[in-house]
Write an enzyme that holds these catalytic residues in place. Sequence first.
Site, PDB file in Angstrom:
ATOM      1  N   LYS A 179       0.817  -1.199   0.000  1.00 23.22           N
ATOM      2  CA  LYS A 179       0.000   0.000   0.000  1.00 23.22           C
ATOM      3  C   LYS A 179       0.861   1.263   0.000  1.00 23.22           C
ATOM      4  CE  LYS A 179      -3.151  -2.399   3.150  1.00 23.22           C
ATOM      5  NZ  LYS A 179      -3.546  -2.460   4.568  1.00 23.22           N
ATOM      6  N   ASP A 203      14.502  -1.579   0.785  1.00 21.20           N
ATOM      7  CA  ASP A 203      15.220  -1.829   2.039  1.00 21.20           C
ATOM      8  C   ASP A 203      16.217  -2.965   1.759  1.00 21.20           C
ATOM      9  OD1 ASP A 203      15.804  -1.846   4.771  1.00 21.20           O
ATOM     10  OD2 ASP A 203      14.044  -2.997   5.324  1.00 21.20           O
ATOM     11  N   ASP A 254       4.208   2.745   6.543  1.00 27.19           N
ATOM     12  CA  ASP A 254       3.530   2.399   7.799  1.00 27.19           C
ATOM     13  C   ASP A 254       4.447   1.716   8.808  1.00 27.19           C
ATOM     14  OD1 ASP A 254       3.689  -0.096   6.238  1.00 27.19           O
ATOM     15  OD2 ASP A 254       2.510  -0.931   7.888  1.00 27.19           O
ATOM     16  N   ASP A 298       7.527   2.439  -2.396  1.00 31.52           N
ATOM     17  CA  ASP A 298       7.750   3.344  -1.262  1.00 31.52           C
ATOM     18  C   ASP A 298       9.200   3.310  -0.767  1.00 31.52           C
ATOM     19  OD1 ASP A 298       7.545   0.753  -0.184  1.00 31.52           O
ATOM     20  OD2 ASP A 298       6.142   1.318   1.408  1.00 31.52           O
ATOM     21  N   LYS A 316      17.101   2.595   1.344  1.00 33.27           N
ATOM     22  CA  LYS A 316      17.869   2.377   2.579  1.00 33.27           C
ATOM     23  C   LYS A 316      19.018   1.419   2.244  1.00 33.27           C
ATOM     24  CE  LYS A 316      15.120   1.676   6.279  1.00 33.27           C
ATOM     25  NZ  LYS A 316      14.435   0.817   7.302  1.00 33.27           N
ATOM     26  N   ARG A 341       0.538   5.958   8.044  1.00 32.89           N
ATOM     27  CA  ARG A 341       0.599   6.202   6.598  1.00 32.89           C
ATOM     28  C   ARG A 341       0.129   7.609   6.253  1.00 32.89           C
ATOM     29  NH1 ARG A 341       1.467   1.270   3.995  1.00 32.89           N
ATOM     30  NH2 ARG A 341       0.444  -0.545   4.911  1.00 32.89           N
TER      31      ARG A 341
HETATM   32  P1  IMP Z   1      12.478  -4.975   1.338  1.00 30.01           P
HETATM   33  O1  IMP Z   1      13.268  -5.307   2.584  1.00 30.01           O
HETATM   34  O2  IMP Z   1      13.288  -4.115   0.396  1.00 30.01           O
HETATM   35  O3  IMP Z   1      11.964  -6.224   0.694  1.00 30.01           O
HETATM   36  O4  IMP Z   1      11.262  -4.096   1.833  1.00 30.01           O
HETATM   37  C1  IMP Z   1       9.963  -4.536   1.705  1.00 30.01           C
HETATM   38  C2  IMP Z   1       8.934  -3.669   2.340  1.00 30.01           C
HETATM   39  O5  IMP Z   1       9.201  -3.531   3.731  1.00 30.01           O
HETATM   40  C3  IMP Z   1       8.812  -2.248   1.826  1.00 30.01           C
HETATM   41  O6  IMP Z   1       8.097  -2.125   0.615  1.00 30.01           O
HETATM   42  C4  IMP Z   1       8.058  -1.634   2.994  1.00 30.01           C
HETATM   43  O7  IMP Z   1       6.673  -1.926   2.908  1.00 30.01           O
HETATM   44  C5  IMP Z   1       8.653  -2.348   4.203  1.00 30.01           C
HETATM   45  N1  IMP Z   1       9.712  -1.522   4.838  1.00 30.01           N
HETATM   46  C6  IMP Z   1      11.044  -1.703   4.810  1.00 30.01           C
HETATM   47  N2  IMP Z   1      11.675  -0.731   5.515  1.00 30.01           N
HETATM   48  C7  IMP Z   1      10.701   0.081   5.981  1.00 30.01           C
HETATM   49  C8  IMP Z   1      10.705   1.288   6.772  1.00 30.01           C
HETATM   50  O8  IMP Z   1      11.734   1.830   7.199  1.00 30.01           O
HETATM   51  N3  IMP Z   1       9.482   1.813   7.022  1.00 30.01           N
HETATM   52  C9  IMP Z   1       8.305   1.283   6.584  1.00 30.01           C
HETATM   53  N4  IMP Z   1       8.252   0.175   5.837  1.00 30.01           N
HETATM   54  C10 IMP Z   1       9.445  -0.421   5.556  1.00 30.01           C
HETATM   55 MG    MG Z   2       4.777  -1.992   4.805  1.00 27.10          MG
END
Ligand code: IMP
Ligand code: MG
Length: 177
Positions: A43, A103, A159, A100, A131, A165
């Site tokens: 979302k 990470d 979120d 968004d 990040k 959000r």
């Molecule tokens: P990934 O670790 O790159 O797979 O991140 C997947 C998802 O984790 C992102 O699309 C966000 O929904 C959530 N996420 C990761 N880091 C953060 C943060 O610092 N704040 C909020 N959501 C996060």
């Molecule tokens: Mg999330």
Amino acid sequence: MSSQPKLHVLFNRQEIEATVSRLAAEISQDYHDRHPLLIGVLKGSFMLMADLIRHLDFPLEVDFIGLSSYGKDRQTSGKVKVVHELSTPIKGREVLVIDDIVDTGLTVSFLLDYLRKKKPASLKLCALTDKPSRRRVPVTIDYLGFTVPNKFIVGYGLDWDEKFRNLPDICFLEGED
Ligand code: IMP
Ligand code: MG
């Protein structure tokens, strides 16, 4: 009652507005004559999508996809599944994914592989935030808003357990990283 975590503003609404305009200018330059399909990742991307496309003064289409990763919400396990499918065929389309945050990179790299199999004409990624300190798989972000430190951020669509959000600023949670 559980105590509310303390919030600190990392990027305020004016900085976000300037960054969204800058992203829109970059995207316009590349896509103004290509009738792209923008795919928002639910979302967290909904606010960026809404603000971004108001700056895009050319024909485009919008769709959304919902993903969920197994395991705990804050810790990506790497196993991702599609929980809300696209409503548009993407074969032969110029596709720009709107996300968004990148990470670990596991979610978006799953998504890009998933979309690539559907044979779009092109596939690029726009992310509001990056990040890089937590990256586990390499990801190319073609249009990036902000690089963020290794802190848990919320607001402007992002979120914490579905909360925050609605904040107009991007904030970080004290002690949560
Ligand atoms: P990934 O670790 O790159 O797979 O991140 C997947 C998802 O984790 C992102 O699309 C966000 O929904 C959530 N996420 C990761 N880091 C953060 C943060 O610092 N704040 C909020 N959501 C996060
Ligand atoms: Mg999330």
